[in-house]
Design a protein around this motif. Structure first.
Motif, PDB file in Angstrom:
ATOM      1  N   ASP A  69       9.740  44.704  60.961  1.00 36.54           N
ATOM      2  CA  ASP A  69       9.929  43.485  60.603  1.00 36.54           C
ATOM      3  C   ASP A  69       9.526  42.431  61.895  1.00 36.54           C
ATOM      4  O   ASP A  69       8.885  41.253  61.476  1.00 36.54           O
ATOM      5  CB  ASP A  69      11.122  42.976  60.035  1.00 36.54           C
ATOM      6  CG  ASP A  69      11.446  43.855  58.447  1.00 36.54           C
ATOM      7  OD1 ASP A  69      10.211  43.916  58.075  1.00 36.54           O
ATOM      8  OD2 ASP A  69      12.478  44.224  58.516  1.00 36.54           O
ATOM      9  N   GLU A  72       6.485  39.371  62.073  1.00 36.54           N
ATOM     10  CA  GLU A  72       6.861  37.862  62.499  1.00 36.54           C
ATOM     11  C   GLU A  72       5.900  37.483  63.674  1.00 36.54           C
ATOM     12  O   GLU A  72       5.373  36.469  63.710  1.00 36.54           O
ATOM     13  CB  GLU A  72       8.241  37.705  62.790  1.00 36.54           C
ATOM     14  CG  GLU A  72       9.126  37.332  61.326  1.00 36.54           C
ATOM     15  CD  GLU A  72       8.694  36.477  60.669  1.00 36.54           C
ATOM     16  OE1 GLU A  72       9.419  35.315  60.859  1.00 36.54           O
ATOM     17  OE2 GLU A  72       7.725  36.145  59.842  1.00 36.54           O
ATOM     18  N   ARG A  89       2.404  36.877  62.594  1.00 37.81           N
ATOM     19  CA  ARG A  89       2.379  35.894  61.931  1.00 37.81           C
ATOM     20  C   ARG A  89       2.338  34.322  62.953  1.00 37.81           C
ATOM     21  O   ARG A  89       1.570  33.519  62.819  1.00 37.81           O
ATOM     22  CB  ARG A  89       3.599  35.596  60.929  1.00 37.81           C
ATOM     23  CG  ARG A  89       3.365  33.930  60.235  1.00 37.81           C
ATOM     24  CD  ARG A  89       4.535  33.951  59.231  1.00 37.81           C
ATOM     25  NE  ARG A  89       5.817  34.041  59.770  1.00 37.81           N
ATOM     26  CZ  ARG A  89       6.622  32.686  60.286  1.00 37.81           C
ATOM     27  NH1 ARG A  89       5.516  31.779  60.066  1.00 37.81           N
ATOM     28  NH2 ARG A  89       7.677  32.791  60.752  1.00 37.81           N
ATOM     29  N   PHE A 102       5.929  29.295  53.969  1.00 35.40           N
ATOM     30  CA  PHE A 102       7.222  29.973  54.875  1.00 35.40           C
ATOM     31  C   PHE A 102       8.359  28.705  55.041  1.00 35.40           C
ATOM     32  O   PHE A 102       8.024  27.758  55.742  1.00 35.40           O
ATOM     33  CB  PHE A 102       6.541  30.479  56.219  1.00 35.40           C
ATOM     34  CG  PHE A 102       5.370  31.407  56.157  1.00 35.40           C
ATOM     35  CD1 PHE A 102       5.583  32.549  55.700  1.00 35.40           C
ATOM     36  CD2 PHE A 102       4.089  30.663  56.053  1.00 35.40           C
ATOM     37  CE1 PHE A 102       4.494  33.487  55.605  1.00 35.40           C
ATOM     38  CE2 PHE A 102       3.051  31.579  56.214  1.00 35.40           C
ATOM     39  CZ  PHE A 102       3.211  32.974  55.855  1.00 35.40           C
ATOM     40  N   THR A 103       9.371  29.228  54.879  1.00 37.02           N
ATOM     41  CA  THR A 103      10.707  28.561  55.226  1.00 37.02           C
ATOM     42  C   THR A 103      10.909  28.444  56.725  1.00 37.02           C
ATOM     43  O   THR A 103      10.717  29.717  57.310  1.00 37.02           O
ATOM     44  CB  THR A 103      11.812  28.918  54.328  1.00 37.02           C
ATOM     45  OG1 THR A 103      11.329  29.084  52.892  1.00 37.02           O
ATOM     46  CG2 THR A 103      12.990  28.400  54.726  1.00 37.02           C
ATOM     47  N   ASP A 104      11.081  27.454  57.318  1.00 37.11           N
ATOM     48  CA  ASP A 104      11.341  27.300  58.794  1.00 37.11           C
ATOM     49  C   ASP A 104      10.303  28.148  59.440  1.00 37.11           C
ATOM     50  O   ASP A 104      10.559  29.142  60.177  1.00 37.11           O
ATOM     51  CB  ASP A 104      12.880  28.036  59.011  1.00 37.11           C
ATOM     52  CG  ASP A 104      13.230  27.497  60.356  1.00 37.11           C
ATOM     53  OD1 ASP A 104      12.603  26.792  61.088  1.00 37.11           O
ATOM     54  OD2 ASP A 104      14.323  28.148  60.657  1.00 37.11           O
ATOM     55  N   PRO A 105       9.177  27.692  59.171  1.00 37.27           N
ATOM     56  CA  PRO A 105       7.762  28.457  59.841  1.00 37.27           C
ATOM     57  C   PRO A 105       7.679  28.980  61.079  1.00 37.27           C
ATOM     58  O   PRO A 105       7.047  29.760  61.423  1.00 37.27           O
ATOM     59  CB  PRO A 105       6.676  27.743  59.292  1.00 37.27           C
ATOM     60  CG  PRO A 105       7.224  26.492  59.077  1.00 37.27           C
ATOM     61  CD  PRO A 105       8.639  26.382  58.811  1.00 37.27           C
ATOM     62  N   ASP A 124      11.724  35.363  62.036  1.00 41.51           N
ATOM     63  CA  ASP A 124      12.958  35.553  61.010  1.00 41.51           C
ATOM     64  C   ASP A 124      12.536  37.116  60.667  1.00 41.51           C
ATOM     65  O   ASP A 124      11.672  37.166  59.518  1.00 41.51           O
ATOM     66  CB  ASP A 124      13.194  34.510  60.104  1.00 41.51           C
ATOM     67  CG  ASP A 124      14.203  35.139  58.957  1.00 41.51           C
ATOM     68  OD1 ASP A 124      14.857  36.024  59.260  1.00 41.51           O
ATOM     69  OD2 ASP A 124      14.323  34.266  58.011  1.00 41.51           O
ATOM     70  N   ARG A 138      14.085  38.958  58.516  1.00 42.89           N
ATOM     71  CA  ARG A 138      14.749  38.829  57.191  1.00 42.89           C
ATOM     72  C   ARG A 138      13.559  38.230  56.305  1.00 42.89           C
ATOM     73  O   ARG A 138      13.924  38.631  55.342  1.00 42.89           O
ATOM     74  CB  ARG A 138      15.992  38.367  57.083  1.00 42.89           C
ATOM     75  CG  ARG A 138      17.045  39.003  57.784  1.00 42.89           C
ATOM     76  CD  ARG A 138      18.596  38.661  57.681  1.00 42.89           C
ATOM     77  NE  ARG A 138      18.544  37.052  58.197  1.00 42.89           N
ATOM     78  CZ  ARG A 138      18.864  36.978  59.473  1.00 42.89           C
ATOM     79  NH1 ARG A 138      18.891  37.734  60.091  1.00 42.89           N
ATOM     80  NH2 ARG A 138      18.829  35.570  59.795  1.00 42.89           N
ATOM     81  N   ARG A 139      12.755  37.498  56.888  1.00 37.41           N
ATOM     82  CA  ARG A 139      11.759  37.094  55.954  1.00 37.41           C
ATOM     83  C   ARG A 139      11.052  38.093  55.170  1.00 37.41           C
ATOM     84  O   ARG A 139      10.507  38.931  55.365  1.00 37.41           O
ATOM     85  CB  ARG A 139      10.628  36.290  56.762  1.00 37.41           C
ATOM     86  CG  ARG A 139       9.741  35.274  56.125  1.00 37.41           C
ATOM     87  CD  ARG A 139       8.759  34.591  56.968  1.00 37.41           C
ATOM     88  NE  ARG A 139       9.316  34.011  58.006  1.00 37.41           N
ATOM     89  CZ  ARG A 139       9.896  32.901  58.177  1.00 37.41           C
ATOM     90  NH1 ARG A 139       9.874  32.166  57.014  1.00 37.41           N
ATOM     91  NH2 ARG A 139      10.194  32.297  59.330  1.00 37.41           N
ATOM     92  N   HIS A 162       1.575  36.937  55.428  1.00 31.73           N
ATOM     93  CA  HIS A 162       0.796  36.403  56.504  1.00 31.73           C
ATOM     94  C   HIS A 162      -0.755  36.659  56.493  1.00 31.73           C
ATOM     95  O   HIS A 162      -1.074  37.562  55.911  1.00 31.73           O
ATOM     96  CB  HIS A 162       1.275  36.617  57.896  1.00 31.73           C
ATOM     97  CG  HIS A 162       1.402  37.862  58.497  1.00 31.73           C
ATOM     98  ND1 HIS A 162       0.315  38.665  58.923  1.00 31.73           N
ATOM     99  CD2 HIS A 162       2.233  38.691  58.517  1.00 31.73           C
ATOM    100  CE1 HIS A 162       0.544  39.807  59.093  1.00 31.73           C
ATOM    101  NE2 HIS A 162       1.712  39.864  59.196  1.00 31.73           N
TER     102      HIS A 162
END
Length: 398
Positions: free
Chosen positions: A271, A275, A278, A322-325, A329, A331-332, A337
């Motif tokens: 994971d 990230e 991305r 994306f939240t808080d891009p 994270d 856990r996203r 992406h």
């Protein structure tokens, strides 16, 4: 957006501020004008697209072609000879599908999984000297030779030619002038012709020998397509993974809490790799597209023949997607992406790249537990390219 404009008032956003931090510059454009007319550093006009929704739509829009024949005088990317330009990044439709089928077998799940042991062996053999010396340049000593070895072996490229190709590619991507660029392109072309001639005389089990067979026995591609395919796989397979490892390692060193968490739970690494793809992929822009007809994108009217640049780096940090891009994270979930593109031109080598990245970071975290920057981060230098954001070197100590 930066304050740089040409005499016609068209923004010229790719200035030194952009090169230092493209994400901040792209974020301003994304908020103010997500599809905007710009000029690239050589003065050529183009449209720059920065929001996820429009970038994602454009990547699947058949009216936006890769073939330079559709260009009407705007920015068209590298000026390559036909023998290097007849590749997947300059083809559309049936021609693209034919070449993609020829190349796809080398990067299927079974072929990639079969490389697992060899990739790990190479990564560990490169990490050991770093540990023994107490550090070094992570780019030159680890990030570059890892994909160079893997792709070189896959295609059957002798060691001496691999190093020469990598050196010429670095010059091609960030030349000091047109003469240096032309010399690098000519050198790459000569190297590939010599390599293909050798493989014709001495075929092996490598991928290039198989493509030569498809050319000579089956007539499924012409000579320029053969040379271009070898060029693309070598170039993209080496450059992208090299700088993903470099940029990704820097991102991990900036976040010791995350790094400690991954060491404690290696199952997180897959994971984390997604990230990093991305957030720190070196390619800030997708390969240029050309409008094959007048069309509308994000409220902008794009004319037939105009160039469209899709800012993947901006789309991958779009807060609407994306939240808080800007944060790593692990856990996203559920937000795909665009690091490897989208649609018919999705990166063929995505599976192999993921494998190399997973093993590269896992090896660093296991074998170099005290890894840290050997210089202040302010001393790190990036290559001067508006297309990519990558490190010239990454001095580390262990």
């Amino acid at each position: 957006m930066t304050d740089q404009h040409d005499t016609d008032g068209v923004p010229m956003p790719f200035d030194t501020t952009y090169l230092a931090d493209p994400h901040a510059a792209l974020a301003r454009l994304r908020e103010v004008e997500p599809v905007t007319r710009v000029r690239v550093p050589d003065g050529s006009p183009a449209w720059l697209v920065t929001r996820d929704a429009e970038v994602r739509a454009a990547l699947t829009d058949p009216r936006l072609a890769l073939n330079k024949a559709h260009s009407d005088g705007g920015y068209a990317g590298f000026a390559l000879p036909p023998a290097l330009d007849a590749n997947l990044l300059n083809r559309d439709g049936q021609d693209h599908a034919r070449l993609r089928r020829l190349a796809a077998g080398a990067f299927g799940p079974r072929r990639v999984e079969a490389l697992h042991g060899r990739v790990r062996e190479v990564a560990e053999s490169l990490a050991d000297p770093l540990a023994a010396r107490g550090g070094g340049d992570l780019i030159a000593d680890y990030a570059a030779p890892l994909p160079l070895t893997v792709i070189g072996e896959l295609l059957g490229v002798p060691q001496a030619q691999r190093d020469h190709f990598a050196a010429q590619t670095r010059v091609m991507l960030a030349p000091t002038d047109r003469e240096q660029l032309a010399g690098a392109v000519a050198g790459i072309h000569r190297l590939l012709l010599e390599l293909i001639a050798r493989r014709r005389d001495e075929p092996g089990e490598d991928l290039l020998s198989a493509w030569i067979g498809a050319r000579d026995r089956d007539d499924r591609l012409d000579e320029d397509e053969l040379v271009s395919l070898a060029f693309l796989v070598l170039w993209a397979g080496i450059e992208n993974v090299t700088h993903l490892i470099g940029n990704g390692t820097l991102a991990l060193l900036r976040d010791p809490e995350l790094t400690a968490a991954v060491r404690a739970d290696p199952g997180m690494l897959a994971d984390v790799v997604e990230e990093l793809l991305r957030l720190v992929h070196p390619n800030t822009l997708a390969i240029r597209r050309f409008a094959t007809c007048d069309l509308e994108l994000g409220g902008a009217r794009i004319r037939h023949g105009e160039t469209v640049l899709l800012a993947l780096a901006s789309a991958n940090r779009d807060p609407d997607r994306f939240t808080d891009p800007d944060r790593i994270d692990p856990r996203r979930a559920g937000a795909e992406h665009l690091a490897f593109g989208h649609g018919p031109h999705y990166c063929l080598g995505a599976g192999l790249a993921r494998l190399e990245l997973h093993i590269a970071f896992d090896t660093l975290l296991r074998q170099l537990p005290g890894l840290r920057l050997a210089v202040p981060e302010t001393e790190l230098r990036r290559r001067a390219s508006f297309r990519s954001h990558d490190l010239e070197s990454l001095p580390v100590s262990v």
